[in-house]
Write a protein that holds these residues in place. Structure first.
Motif, PDB file in Angstrom:
ATOM      1  N   HIS A 186       0.850  -1.186   0.000  1.00 27.49           N
ATOM      2  CA  HIS A 186       0.000   0.000   0.000  1.00 27.49           C
ATOM      3  C   HIS A 186       0.887   1.237   0.000  1.00 27.49           C
ATOM      4  O   HIS A 186       2.003   1.208   0.543  1.00 27.49           O
TER       5      HIS A 186
ATOM      6  N   ASP B  33       0.828   5.812   0.120  1.00 29.15           N
ATOM      7  CA  ASP B  33       0.107   7.074   0.298  1.00 29.15           C
ATOM      8  C   ASP B  33       1.144   8.166   0.509  1.00 29.15           C
ATOM      9  O   ASP B  33       2.342   7.884   0.659  1.00 29.15           O
TER      10      ASP B  33
ATOM     11  N   GLN C 132      -1.590  -0.915  -3.871  1.00 28.06           N
ATOM     12  CA  GLN C 132      -2.890  -0.301  -3.554  1.00 28.06           C
ATOM     13  C   GLN C 132      -2.681   1.170  -3.227  1.00 28.06           C
ATOM     14  O   GLN C 132      -1.915   1.528  -2.330  1.00 28.06           O
TER      15      GLN C 132
ATOM     16  N   ASP D 221      -4.399   5.560  -3.874  1.00 29.01           N
ATOM     17  CA  ASP D 221      -5.579   6.382  -4.153  1.00 29.01           C
ATOM     18  C   ASP D 221      -5.561   6.762  -5.637  1.00 29.01           C
ATOM     19  O   ASP D 221      -4.919   6.089  -6.438  1.00 29.01           O
TER      20      ASP D 221
ATOM     21  N   CYS E 195      -9.022   2.630  -4.577  1.00 28.98           N
ATOM     22  CA  CYS E 195      -9.552   2.796  -3.223  1.00 28.98           C
ATOM     23  C   CYS E 195     -11.044   3.115  -3.287  1.00 28.98           C
ATOM     24  O   CYS E 195     -11.441   4.221  -3.694  1.00 28.98           O
TER      25      CYS E 195
ATOM     26  N   HIS F  99     -12.301   6.224  -1.245  1.00 29.39           N
ATOM     27  CA  HIS F  99     -12.256   7.547  -1.874  1.00 29.39           C
ATOM     28  C   HIS F  99     -13.506   7.778  -2.724  1.00 29.39           C
ATOM     29  O   HIS F  99     -14.081   8.874  -2.725  1.00 29.39           O
TER      30      HIS F  99
ATOM     31  N   ASP G 131     -10.093  -1.097  -0.447  1.00 29.31           N
ATOM     32  CA  ASP G 131      -9.750   0.314  -0.239  1.00 29.31           C
ATOM     33  C   ASP G 131      -8.323   0.422   0.289  1.00 29.31           C
ATOM     34  O   ASP G 131      -7.665  -0.583   0.586  1.00 29.31           O
ATOM     35  N   ASN G 132      -7.848   1.653   0.372  1.00 26.96           N
ATOM     36  CA  ASN G 132      -6.479   1.931   0.822  1.00 26.96           C
ATOM     37  C   ASN G 132      -6.473   2.480   2.249  1.00 26.96           C
ATOM     38  O   ASN G 132      -5.563   3.209   2.631  1.00 26.96           O
ATOM     39  N   ASN G 133      -7.497   2.133   3.018  1.00 30.03           N
ATOM     40  CA  ASN G 133      -7.592   2.653   4.383  1.00 30.03           C
ATOM     41  C   ASN G 133      -6.435   2.186   5.265  1.00 30.03           C
ATOM     42  O   ASN G 133      -6.088   2.855   6.245  1.00 30.03           O
TER      43      ASN G 133
ATOM     44  N   GLU H 235      -3.856   4.794   4.915  1.00 28.10           N
ATOM     45  CA  GLU H 235      -4.341   6.064   5.456  1.00 28.10           C
ATOM     46  C   GLU H 235      -4.316   6.047   6.986  1.00 28.10           C
ATOM     47  O   GLU H 235      -4.019   7.068   7.612  1.00 28.10           O
TER      48      GLU H 235
END
Length: 527
Positions: free
Chosen positions: A248, A250, A308, A310, A326, A329, A436-438, A441
């Motif tokens: 992942h 970010d 993974q 956003d 994601c 989002h 998702d990419n939580n 995050e």
């Protein structure tokens, strides 16, 4: 005839002017509507709830009858309803205090006082009454003197033979020539990078303890500890990260005041890369001056697999990866499209936004149902349950795109989904992937919270050191370690091992089974 033509020409001119005014008025109305949406969105982000949760009943207003109808359900019968007070769960306090040392103070009557006031007989102890309190012991500093003895042979000295000198073994210091100890270094790092306490506040704390340690000294210790001791561990975790096939990523902004050739107000970035939900967690931060996709390409050089992310296009520069989008989002954009509407219009103008939000919620409900399944079972169930929902969602998006204004909040949500569609459905390819990419995050959130306290880094060297320290403490927390005790252990151990030996480094990694038990945070072990 000429008069008629002249009249016709004049009417055509007036018609063109009216059409131009109407077009201009429509554009102004659309711009006004967009501005009002942005104003409501800014107010919501600043003063509203930060959670994206919505009331499920709100989304069922338009299909309540279809959802609730059940012709096979029998008519209800009257029944008496009794209220039962929920009993308080006992033992929670004892569970919370079980790992703390206990100091017992007993209050007893002296033998002279153990006399009955009625008959004068002797009193006996009937029972005891216990009260528990938490006692706070303030931090204190003390000086530890390491005295190393050096030995030589008297006989060799007298006979003028070569005299061997033997020195008693002593652990190497974490910072030669300074007052920094492993415990102090770990404490300062823990205060800043875990609890978000800036160095200038720690400077005041040390001053109140009677030791005037300047923030510049503390900053130098942080940079030395990161670059000299934690950096080899960071590099080793980087190597292991690239061996994974699911990652992942970010990024978030960071202000660095003294970057060469850049004004102090320039935006720099802290990039985050982390592993997925399988295997030991590795969380790495990387400081860079820009948001260029070349930074991700360089950091992930050699990685092959799923990444993974956003919707940021910079990740397209990373070769040999399959980008996974994601859904959070996408959902957030429909949620914002609904919330930017005045409350009086949400049940009329917000129908489409509610429908888009409902598609996203349905996908999340499926994911919750599949949470406990194996990777292969989750892959098969997603094809069975999630894929039909995604197909219907895509058809709905294409229809709605023709009906809404592109620059409206709803239009932007639909455009985002269509542009990101291949990445949004990529999670169907592997049961180990998330929708998702939580995960990334949540990991970068700790830095964002800390940034609100210390605001900026002074130099690029300090920013890089902060990225290394954040990587170590966040990886430690994710693997169920107490950051302070783990850092203290590292500063005691690393100066006394070969940092070029991978096997030696592997024994002190956050998921190593050879770590001392004091490093483990038993109440926050990964599930």
């Amino acid at each position: 005839m000429a008069e008629l033509l002249q009249r016709l020409e004049m009417l055509e001119k007036q018609n063109a002017e009216l059409e131009a005014k109407l077009t201009k008025q429509s554009a102004l109305e659309a711009k006004l509507k967009w501005t009002e949406e942005q104003l409501r969105l800014l107010q919501k982000n600043r003063f509203g709830f930060s959670s994206d949760k919505t009331n499920p009943d709100q989304l069922e207003l338009f299909n309540e009858v279809e959802n609730e109808a059940n012709p096979d359900l029998p008519e209800p019968t009257l029944e008496s309803i009794t209220y039962q007070r929920r009993r308080k769960v006992r033992g929670q306090r004892e569970l919370m205090l079980e790992n703390l040392p206990v100091e017992t103070i007993e209050y007893r009557l002296s033998p002279e006082e153990q006399v009955c006031s009625c008959c004068g007989g002797n009193l006996h102890e009937m029972s005891t009454q216990v009260r528990q309190e938490l006692k706070y012991i303030p931090a204190e500093l003390k000086v530890v003197k390491h005295v190393q003895s050096i030995y030589s042979c008297r006989h060799c000295e007298r006979e003028e033979i070569e005299t061997p000198v033997v020195t008693a073994p002593m652990p190497k210091p974490v910072h030669s020539g300074s007052l920094a100890s492993p415990s102090l270094m770990a404490h300062i790092m823990n205060q800043k990078y875990v609890d978000g306490l800036p160095l200038y506040r720690q400077e005041k704390q040390f001053s109140r303890l009677g030791v005037p340690l300047s923030r510049q000294t503390l900053a130098n210790w942080m940079i030395h500890g990161a670059n000299r001791w934690l950096s080899p561990l960071y590099d080793r975790m980087h190597q292991l990260l690239l061996e994974k096939d699911i990652l992942h990523a970010d990024e978030s902004t960071l202000q660095v005041l003294h970057e060469p050739g850049r004004p102090a107000t320039s935006k720099s970035y802290l990039w985050l890369y982390r592993t997925g939900k399988e295997g030991p967690s590795i969380i790495l931060y990387d400081y860079q001056e820009t948001r260029s996709g070349k930074n991700a390409e360089k950091f992930l050089s050699g990685f092959k697999g799923y990444l993974q992310v956003d919707g940021y296009a910079g990740y397209h520069k990373v070769p040999n990866v399959k980008l996974v989008g994601c859904m959070a989002h996408a959902r957030r954009k429909f949620d914002e499209a609904l919330k930017v509407l005045p409350s009086s219009k949400r049940l009329t103008s917000g129908v489409a936004a509610m429908e888009g939000l409902q598609y996203c919620n349905q996908l999340y409900r499926i994911e919750r149902d599949l949470k406990e399944l194996s990777s292969m079972e989750r892959y098969e169930k997603r094809l069975e349950r999630s894929k039909p929902v995604l197909d219907a969602f895509l058809s709905w998006l294409k229809i709605q795109k023709q009906k809404v204004l592109p620059k409206s909040a709803l239009g932007q949500a639909i455009t985002y989904c269509l542009n990101q569609w291949k990445k949004l459905v990529a999670f169907l390819e592997d049961g180990r992937l998330e929708n998702d990419n939580n995960r990334s995050e949540r990991s970068i959130k700790h830095f964002v919270i800390g940034r609100k306290n210390f605001l900026f880094s002074n130099t690029p060297k300090g920013a890089r050191a902060s990225a290394i320290i954040y990587s170590i403490v966040e990886t430690a927390k994710e693997n169920g370690l107490n950051p302070y005790y783990y850092l203290r252990y590292l500063f005691e151990k690393l100066p006394n091992i070969d940092l070029t030996d991978k096997n030696a480094l592997d024994k002190v990694l956050p998921w190593s089974t050879t770590l001392p038990i004091v490093c483990i945070d038993f109440k926050n072990l990964p599930k």
